[in-house]
Design a protein around this motif. Structure first.
Motif, PDB file in Angstrom:
ATOM      1  N   UNK A  37       0.939  -1.087  -0.183  1.00 33.09           N
ATOM      2  CA  UNK A  37       0.122  -0.104  -0.032  1.00 33.09           C
ATOM      3  C   UNK A  37       0.958   1.118   0.043  1.00 33.09           C
ATOM      4  N   UNK A  38       0.740   2.185  -0.964  1.00 34.07           N
ATOM      5  CA  UNK A  38       1.583   3.172  -1.218  1.00 34.07           C
ATOM      6  C   UNK A  38       0.874   4.514  -0.440  1.00 34.07           C
ATOM      7  N   UNK A  39       1.731   4.851   0.689  1.00 27.80           N
ATOM      8  CA  UNK A  39       1.373   5.970   1.605  1.00 27.80           C
ATOM      9  C   UNK A  39       1.240   7.269   0.987  1.00 27.80           C
ATOM     10  N   UNK A  44      -6.542   8.819   3.742  1.00 23.93           N
ATOM     11  CA  UNK A  44      -7.011   8.391   4.906  1.00 23.93           C
ATOM     12  C   UNK A  44      -6.604   6.690   5.196  1.00 23.93           C
ATOM     13  N   UNK A  45      -5.506   6.470   5.799  1.00 26.68           N
ATOM     14  CA  UNK A  45      -5.005   5.481   5.929  1.00 26.68           C
ATOM     15  C   UNK A  45      -5.820   4.386   6.460  1.00 26.68           C
ATOM     16  N   UNK A  46      -6.450   4.487   7.445  1.00 26.13           N
ATOM     17  CA  UNK A  46      -7.377   3.952   7.906  1.00 26.13           C
ATOM     18  C   UNK A  46      -8.432   3.307   7.054  1.00 26.13           C
ATOM     19  N   UNK A  47      -9.147   4.115   6.443  1.00 26.91           N
ATOM     20  CA  UNK A  47      -9.982   3.745   5.256  1.00 26.91           C
ATOM     21  C   UNK A  47      -9.218   2.865   4.405  1.00 26.91           C
ATOM     22  N   UNK A  48      -8.139   3.087   3.944  1.00 25.80           N
ATOM     23  CA  UNK A  48      -7.273   2.289   3.028  1.00 25.80           C
ATOM     24  C   UNK A  48      -7.149   1.038   3.451  1.00 25.80           C
ATOM     25  N   UNK A  49      -6.735   0.959   4.586  1.00 26.91           N
ATOM     26  CA  UNK A  49      -6.344  -0.645   5.259  1.00 26.91           C
ATOM     27  C   UNK A  49      -7.478  -1.323   5.343  1.00 26.91           C
ATOM     28  N   UNK A  50      -8.861  -0.599   5.565  1.00 25.56           N
ATOM     29  CA  UNK A  50     -10.156  -1.220   5.699  1.00 25.56           C
ATOM     30  C   UNK A  50     -10.541  -1.867   4.410  1.00 25.56           C
ATOM     31  N   UNK A  79      -1.637   1.990  11.787  1.00 23.49           N
ATOM     32  CA  UNK A  79      -1.029   0.539  11.592  1.00 23.49           C
ATOM     33  C   UNK A  79      -0.893  -0.409  12.627  1.00 23.49           C
ATOM     34  N   UNK A  80      -0.712  -0.175  13.891  1.00 18.80           N
ATOM     35  CA  UNK A  80      -0.805  -0.933  15.000  1.00 18.80           C
ATOM     36  C   UNK A  80      -1.999  -1.366  15.250  1.00 18.80           C
ATOM     37  N   UNK A  81      -3.017  -0.602  15.024  1.00 22.71           N
ATOM     38  CA  UNK A  81      -4.469  -1.181  15.377  1.00 22.71           C
ATOM     39  C   UNK A  81      -4.963  -2.112  14.327  1.00 22.71           C
ATOM     40  N   UNK A  82      -4.311  -2.060  12.981  1.00 21.55           N
ATOM     41  CA  UNK A  82      -4.697  -2.896  12.079  1.00 21.55           C
ATOM     42  C   UNK A  82      -3.736  -4.207  12.326  1.00 21.55           C
ATOM     43  N   UNK A  83      -2.879  -4.452  13.289  1.00 26.00           N
ATOM     44  CA  UNK A  83      -1.787  -5.502  13.353  1.00 26.00           C
ATOM     45  C   UNK A  83      -0.647  -5.681  12.534  1.00 26.00           C
ATOM     46  N   UNK A  84      -0.209  -4.429  11.867  1.00 23.78           N
ATOM     47  CA  UNK A  84       1.046  -4.482  11.437  1.00 23.78           C
ATOM     48  C   UNK A  84       2.278  -4.146  12.377  1.00 23.78           C
ATOM     49  N   UNK A  85       3.550  -4.429  12.226  1.00 27.22           N
ATOM     50  CA  UNK A  85       4.616  -4.420  13.075  1.00 27.22           C
ATOM     51  C   UNK A  85       5.536  -3.512  12.214  1.00 27.22           C
ATOM     52  N   UNK A  86       6.359  -2.507  12.905  1.00 30.79           N
ATOM     53  CA  UNK A  86       7.433  -1.793  12.471  1.00 30.79           C
ATOM     54  C   UNK A  86       8.666  -2.848  12.048  1.00 30.79           C
TER      55      UNK A  86
END
Length: 263
Positions: A37-39, A44-50, A79-86
């Motif tokens: 996903x290109x930031x 709206x990153x949250x919307x894109x992730x959903x 990203x943390x709330x969507x389960x991603x790790x840095x």
């Protein structure tokens, strides 16, 4: 935002998918199948992730990746709330930053006679990094690394260096100069760009200033060559590389967040 970042042009479609052959060198650096996903700062990153259509349920070789500026802290929270790790950082060093200067270890150019030792060190470093979630050592990794180091040896300017202690090779570093670093130059507004591809120190020789000596040597040469910025990748959870690079003048520029499996 960091002044070293490039401009952010509009993004028509933020979603992409790629698949690699397990036999390729690129397959060592991550999953075989990657959703990206290109930031963009205005999206709206949250919307894109959903609304991201992902495949590979339960498949460890299918990953979802989002790379954001390291200072984009609001994106980190999402990203943390969507389960991603840095897991991976693109770090940047400007000329004159972070010189140690305390080691007297011998540094010399890599030669074809050193190929076996260089490959062994590169494989050892890769296997260590594979513990941190991004790098994946494949059966083909040693041979692909041998081919890559052989190509580096054939370049017109020396850009691969060994550290020696008591006649034994204990460290290895190589970098890409402009022309070979173009693939990553778009990550920054500064020119010209060099990319430090590897610094590896033999496990039983760590802690003695060998890595610092190699880094100092490379940085001196890159500064003398007029390089505007040096970039590198390091695994963020790596307890050795993260403090090392920031003590040598680097700062985090981009952070890659991963969810693996992608879903």
């Amino acid at each position: 935002m960091d002044s070293l970042l490039p401009a952010f042009p509009p993004v028509d479609d933020p979603y992409s998918f790629s698949e690699l052959s397990e036999d390729s060198l690129s397959a060592t650096w991550g999953a075989l199948r990657t959703h990206a996903l290109k930031w963009h700062p205005d999206a709206d990153l949250d919307e894109q992730l959903r609304h991201w259509a992902l495949t590979g349920t339960g498949d460890h070789d299918t990953a979802a990746l989002v790379t954001v500026p390291s200072r984009a802290v609001d994106a980190a929270d999402t990203l943390v709330r969507h389960g991603f790790s840095p897991l991976l950082v693109t770090a940047a060093r400007l000329p004159g930053r972070g010189h140690d200067g305390g080691s007297t270890v011998k540094i010399r150019p890599l030669t074809h006679d050193d190929l076996d030792a260089a490959v062994e060190l590169n494989v050892e470093t890769t296997r260590y990094d594979s513990r941190f979630g991004m790098v994946t050592t494949r059966p083909s990794t040693p041979e692909r690394l041998r081919e890559h180091i052989t190509e580096v040896l054939g370049r017109s300017e020396p850009c691969a260096w060994l550290a020696e202690s008591e006649g034994e090779v204990v460290g290895f570093l190589y970098y890409d100069l402009p022309g070979h670093s173009d693939w990553i130059a778009g990550r920054t507004s500064v020119r010209p760009v060099a990319y430090l591809g590897l610094l590896g120190v033999r496990e039983d020789a760590r802690g003695g200033g060998i890595g610092a000596a190699l880094a100092d040597h490379a940085h001196d040469l890159l500064d003398e060559a007029g390089i505007g910025v040096t970039l590198l990748h390091h695994a963020l959870p790596n307890p050795l590389s993260t403090p090392f690079w920031y003590s040598h003048g680097y700062r985090p520029l981009w952070t890659t967040w991963q969810r693996r499996p992608a879903r």
